[in-house]
Design a protein around this motif. Structure first.
Motif, PDB file in Angstrom:
ATOM      1  N   TRP A 279       0.538  -1.182  -0.024  1.00 54.52           N
ATOM      2  CA  TRP A 279      -0.136   0.121  -0.300  1.00 54.52           C
ATOM      3  C   TRP A 279       1.269   1.308   0.293  1.00 54.52           C
ATOM      4  N   ASN A 280       0.347   2.295  -0.366  1.00 53.70           N
ATOM      5  CA  ASN A 280       0.963   3.899  -0.296  1.00 53.70           C
ATOM      6  C   ASN A 280       0.167   4.668   0.957  1.00 53.70           C
ATOM      7  N   SER A 281       0.805   6.087   0.955  1.00 54.59           N
ATOM      8  CA  SER A 281       0.157   6.697   2.039  1.00 54.59           C
ATOM      9  C   SER A 281      -1.218   7.235   1.687  1.00 54.59           C
ATOM     10  N   GLN A 282      -1.203   6.853   0.530  1.00 49.41           N
ATOM     11  CA  GLN A 282      -3.322   7.655  -0.159  1.00 49.41           C
ATOM     12  C   GLN A 282      -3.874   6.292   0.593  1.00 49.41           C
TER      13      GLN A 282
ATOM     14  N   LEU B  52      -3.312   4.453   3.327  1.00 46.14           N
ATOM     15  CA  LEU B  52      -4.141   4.700   4.096  1.00 46.14           C
ATOM     16  C   LEU B  52      -5.189   5.514   4.868  1.00 46.14           C
TER      17      LEU B  52
ATOM     18  N   ASP C  22      -7.323   6.624   7.759  1.00 39.87           N
ATOM     19  CA  ASP C  22      -7.224   7.789   9.230  1.00 39.87           C
ATOM     20  C   ASP C  22      -8.542   6.528  10.356  1.00 39.87           C
TER      21      ASP C  22
ATOM     22  N   LYS D 162      -8.194   0.552   0.863  1.00 32.54           N
ATOM     23  CA  LYS D 162      -7.807   1.860   1.617  1.00 32.54           C
ATOM     24  C   LYS D 162      -7.280   0.042   2.460  1.00 32.54           C
TER      25      LYS D 162
ATOM     26  N   ASN E  40      -5.763   2.256   9.386  1.00 32.40           N
ATOM     27  CA  ASN E  40      -4.300   2.682   9.488  1.00 32.40           C
ATOM     28  C   ASN E  40      -4.080   2.405  11.213  1.00 32.40           C
TER      29      ASN E  40
ATOM     30  N   SER F  71      -1.891   1.086  13.147  1.00 30.98           N
ATOM     31  CA  SER F  71      -0.935   1.472  13.689  1.00 30.98           C
ATOM     32  C   SER F  71      -0.502   0.200  14.882  1.00 30.98           C
TER      33      SER F  71
END
Lengths: 167, 144
Positions: free
Chosen positions: B27-30, B32, B34, B123, B126, B128
């Motif tokens: 995955w990329n940051s976009q 993830l 929230d 998606k 996140n 984490s």
């Protein structure tokens, strides 16, 4: 100037560590009572183990790092088999599993011979609150009088602590 | 002293670059999502165009569907089966929350499956650290 920067860096690092380890459970206090069923449905109480050094291992079959740690616990358990026989040492596995099938299968697959208990309530289990557990794996070592003497030791630190105490 | 500080900083930067290079995530940051945003959407009933799947220990997030651990190939098959007739434009959110991403065996196989199937709005929630600290402790909406 440099000294100040270094001091600031240290303060930041240590405060982050402190926040990360913020917990209600503390070394020196009496371990909160745990009373949960074994896989056979029999109630088991932590207080019934008074007089022994007890490693309470909070784990779950869904927690990969916990499963990975089980063979290490097995090594410790076998290394101190004599102490177990003499009622001086015990491991109490407290699972935050949700599925009874997954829990029992994991115990069998990992060939775990020490005590196992769970209310199968996942994070809603009372023990998660009582012991302020924020993540798994997590463990607490309780001495013969029921007092917490170590929190969240793993690897050689755990091994050495138990060996030293049972010496 | 300056030299020591410089060495520490350059080491830190180098190790970060190395880590970024070696840890190529699917995955990329976009991609993830929230947790606060998802929680808000659930609370405001704005999840009609969204599918939420748990590929970890338990589907405790309100409205989510339990698939089972993503590390198990049978569960990935189950996820694909659930999604076979779903439009590729649909927002599909997966989550685990067993443990931090670097230790989680479930998120990668599941996210790869979504990518392979061609979902453009895949998606990863996140979480984490874990579902406890990133969702339950924040009193975000849960299935009863």
């Amino acid at each position: 100037m440099m000294k100040k920067i270094i001091s600031c860096l240290f303060i930041v690092f240590f405060s982050v560590q402190l926040f990360a380890q913020e917990q209600i459970i503390q070394i020196g206090q009496i371990a909160p009572e745990i009373a949960l069923p074994t896989p056979n449905g029999k109630m088991m109480q932590l207080s019934s183990l008074k007089g022994k050094l007890v490693l309470i291992d909070f784990w779950a079959s869904w927690c990969a790092p916990c499963v990975k740690e089980q063979p290490e616990l097995k090594t410790i358990y076998e290394k101190h088999a004599q102490a177990v026989k003499e009622n001086k040492f015990e491991i109490l596995g407290v699972s935050l599993d949700k599925s009874e099938e997954d829990w029992v299968n994991a115990i069998q697959r990992l060939d775990i011979h020490w005590l196992q208990i769970s209310d199968l309530k996942f994070w809603r289990s009372k023990v998660a609150t009582d012991y302020a557990i924020e993540g798994l794996p997590y463990n607490v070592i309780v001495d013969e009088a029921g007092k917490i003497i170590a929190i969240n030791l793993h690897g050689t630190a755990l091994e050495n602590f138990i060996a030293k105490h049972l010496q | 002293m300056k030299r020591i500080m410089l060495s520490i900083f350059s080491l830190l930067i180098m190790s970060n670059v190395l880590l970024a290079q070696t840890k190529q995530e699917p995955w990329n940051s976009q991609q993830l999502l929230d947790p606060a945003i998802l929680a808000k959407k659930i609370n405001q009933n704005q999840t009609k165009n969204m599918l939420i799947y748990c590929i970890g220990p338990d589907a405790i997030i309100k409205g989510s569907i339990n698939i089972g651990a993503g590390e198990n190939a049978a569960n990935i098959k189950k996820l694909k089966e659930q999604l076979k007739n779903v439009s590729k434009d649909k927002e599909v959110v997966i989550y685990c929350g067993c443990c931090p991403f670097d230790r989680c065996p479930n998120v990668r196989p599941a996210f790869k499956a979504l990518k392979e199937m061609g979902f453009k709005n895949a998606k990863l929630l996140n979480l984490s650290n874990n579902i406890k600290t990133n969702w339950i402790d924040k009193n975000y909406p849960m299935n009863d």
